[in-house]
Scaffold this active site. Structure first.
Site, PDB file in Angstrom:
ATOM      1  N   ASP A 178      -2.210  18.033 -19.201  1.00 58.56           N
ATOM      2  CA  ASP A 178      -2.961  19.272 -18.941  1.00 58.56           C
ATOM      3  C   ASP A 178      -2.064  20.376 -18.397  1.00 58.56           C
ATOM      4  O   ASP A 178      -2.428  21.554 -18.409  1.00 58.56           O
ATOM      5  CB  ASP A 178      -4.128  19.016 -17.983  1.00 58.56           C
ATOM      6  CG  ASP A 178      -3.719  18.465 -16.622  1.00 58.56           C
ATOM      7  OD1 ASP A 178      -2.506  18.268 -16.380  1.00 58.56           O
ATOM      8  OD2 ASP A 178      -4.619  18.213 -15.796  1.00 58.56           O
ATOM      9  N   GLU A 179      -0.857  20.031 -17.940  1.00 58.64           N
ATOM     10  CA  GLU A 179       0.031  21.036 -17.359  1.00 58.64           C
ATOM     11  C   GLU A 179       0.492  22.079 -18.375  1.00 58.64           C
ATOM     12  O   GLU A 179       0.983  23.140 -17.988  1.00 58.64           O
ATOM     13  CB  GLU A 179       1.224  20.359 -16.690  1.00 58.64           C
ATOM     14  CG  GLU A 179       0.826  19.490 -15.507  1.00 58.64           C
ATOM     15  CD  GLU A 179       2.017  18.968 -14.725  1.00 58.64           C
ATOM     16  OE1 GLU A 179       2.973  19.744 -14.525  1.00 58.64           O
ATOM     17  OE2 GLU A 179       1.985  17.798 -14.318  1.00 58.64           O
ATOM     18  N   TYR A 231       9.248  21.111 -17.181  1.00 58.39           N
ATOM     19  CA  TYR A 231       8.577  19.921 -17.716  1.00 58.39           C
ATOM     20  C   TYR A 231       7.429  20.304 -18.627  1.00 58.39           C
ATOM     21  O   TYR A 231       7.354  19.882 -19.792  1.00 58.39           O
ATOM     22  CB  TYR A 231       8.074  19.028 -16.582  1.00 58.39           C
ATOM     23  CG  TYR A 231       6.979  18.088 -17.026  1.00 58.39           C
ATOM     24  CD1 TYR A 231       7.217  17.146 -18.018  1.00 58.39           C
ATOM     25  CD2 TYR A 231       5.695  18.158 -16.469  1.00 58.39           C
ATOM     26  CE1 TYR A 231       6.210  16.293 -18.449  1.00 58.39           C
ATOM     27  CE2 TYR A 231       4.691  17.309 -16.891  1.00 58.39           C
ATOM     28  CZ  TYR A 231       4.937  16.380 -17.881  1.00 58.39           C
ATOM     29  OH  TYR A 231       3.936  15.538 -18.311  1.00 58.39           O
TER      30      TYR A 231
END
Length: 330
Positions: free
Chosen positions: A128-129, A151
């Site tokens: 979800d990031e 990331y």
């Protein structure tokens, strides 16, 4: 049936493999499971020990960026479940090169090999990031991607590559995006195992900033269950959010962990906030619920208690990891 599981010796991947080999997924009851894992600091064959004697398990140590190795293990594969990734935000802030190499180039290498081998389904496991941060409401799958860390940017890039292989070549790819995972066998740099193992040893725990960053918590078993639903019934080219339904601030999570091990707030050390720290994550799981019947099955209170108990009873697993790794916090 043959299933290739990349990163299958890591936290989430090994859970999926253990479940697949112990009958949790009827569709894989007779499947051969091929694990491809580089065995970086966060992956260990120890995670597969409960199923190591299975005649249906084949382990290959190798890098997903190595086209030769990937081509070899992709032969005869019907399903790819792609977990392998560099995944710790703090490490990506300190150095992003490995994240781009593994998460972007590694994914491209796998996609190309899967296309060449005419694989029947490719499930790309994401996060979800990639959506960034949301103040209120929840992200649907078609929300714009606004990653804020190296990331998450590398994972967003890999998601787009996966989509492109479906749109351009017709490769039957599905993408899943999960919220924060927790459970047994999670490497002790992530917040829950770091806090639990520190507190068990009487070591203070670090709390970023004001502690009000919000995360949705998803038990690893529910996550893998959702992934398997997508593997069996997800529509090629589609994205599916997988969430746990329990949103907590980091401060609230810390309070629960302190209570679980019988420690007080004096064991908490405020630390400078993480660079680019996303304030809140929240995924809308309407799509996977409506189409595939997914719902989280493990309530957070039970899941957290079981997880704390597992770490308390399995020092032999995590103590060597903490002694040889620079554990930086979640």
């Amino acid at each position: 049936m043959r299933v290739l599981v990349t990163g299958g010796a890591g936290f989430i991947g090994s859970h999926y493999v253990r479940q697949a080999l112990t009958g949790a997924y009827p569709a894989l009851r007779d499947a051969e499971i091929v694990v491809l894992d580089k065995l970086t600091y966060a992956g260990s064959e120890t995670n597969l020990e409960p199923v190591a004697d299975s005649a249906r398990l084949r382990f290959v140590r190798g890098d997903i960026c190595d086209a030769g190795v990937v081509t070899e293990v992709m032969r005869g594969v019907d399903l790819v479940v792609h977990f392998a990734a560099e995944s710790h935000v703090d490490r990506s802030i300190l150095g992003s090169a490995d994240f781009v190499l593994t998460n972007v180039l590694g994914t491209q290498t796998l996609l190309q090999a899967a296309l060449d081998a005419e694989v029947g389904k490719f499930v790309h496991v994401s996060t979800d990031e990639v959506y960034g941060s949301i103040d209120e409401g929840s992200w649907p799958e078609d929300h714009v991607l606004e990653p804020n860390s190296p990331y998450s940017a590398s994972k967003a890039s890999s998601d787009l590559l996966a989509r492109s292989f479906h749109r351009t070549y017709g490769l039957p790819v599905c993408v899943t995006r999960c919220s924060n995972n927790y459970g047994p066998y999670q490497f002790p740099e992530k917040v829950i195992p770091l806090f639990v193992t520190n507190l068990l040893d009487g070591i203070p725990v670090p709390l970023y900033g004001d502690g009000l960053n919000v995360r949705d918590w998803l038990h690893v078993d529910d996550h893998c269950y959702g992934i398997q639903l997508v593997a069996e019934g997800g529509r090629p080219g589609e994205i599916y959010n997988i969430g746990g339904g329990t949103e907590l601030t980091n401060r609230e999570l810390t309070e629960r962990l302190l209570a679980a091990v019988g420690a007080g707030w004096e064991m908490v050390r405020p630390v400078e906030d993480r660079k680019g720290h996303d304030r809140r994550y929240s995924v809308d799981i309407t799509k996977i619920s409506t189409e595939l019947g997914y719902r989280p099955r493990i309530d957070f209170e039970t899941g957290l208690a079981d997880t704390v108990r597992w770490y308390a009873e399995n020092r032999a697993w995590w103590e060597p990891l903490k002694s040889r790794a620079a554990v930086t916090g979640g």
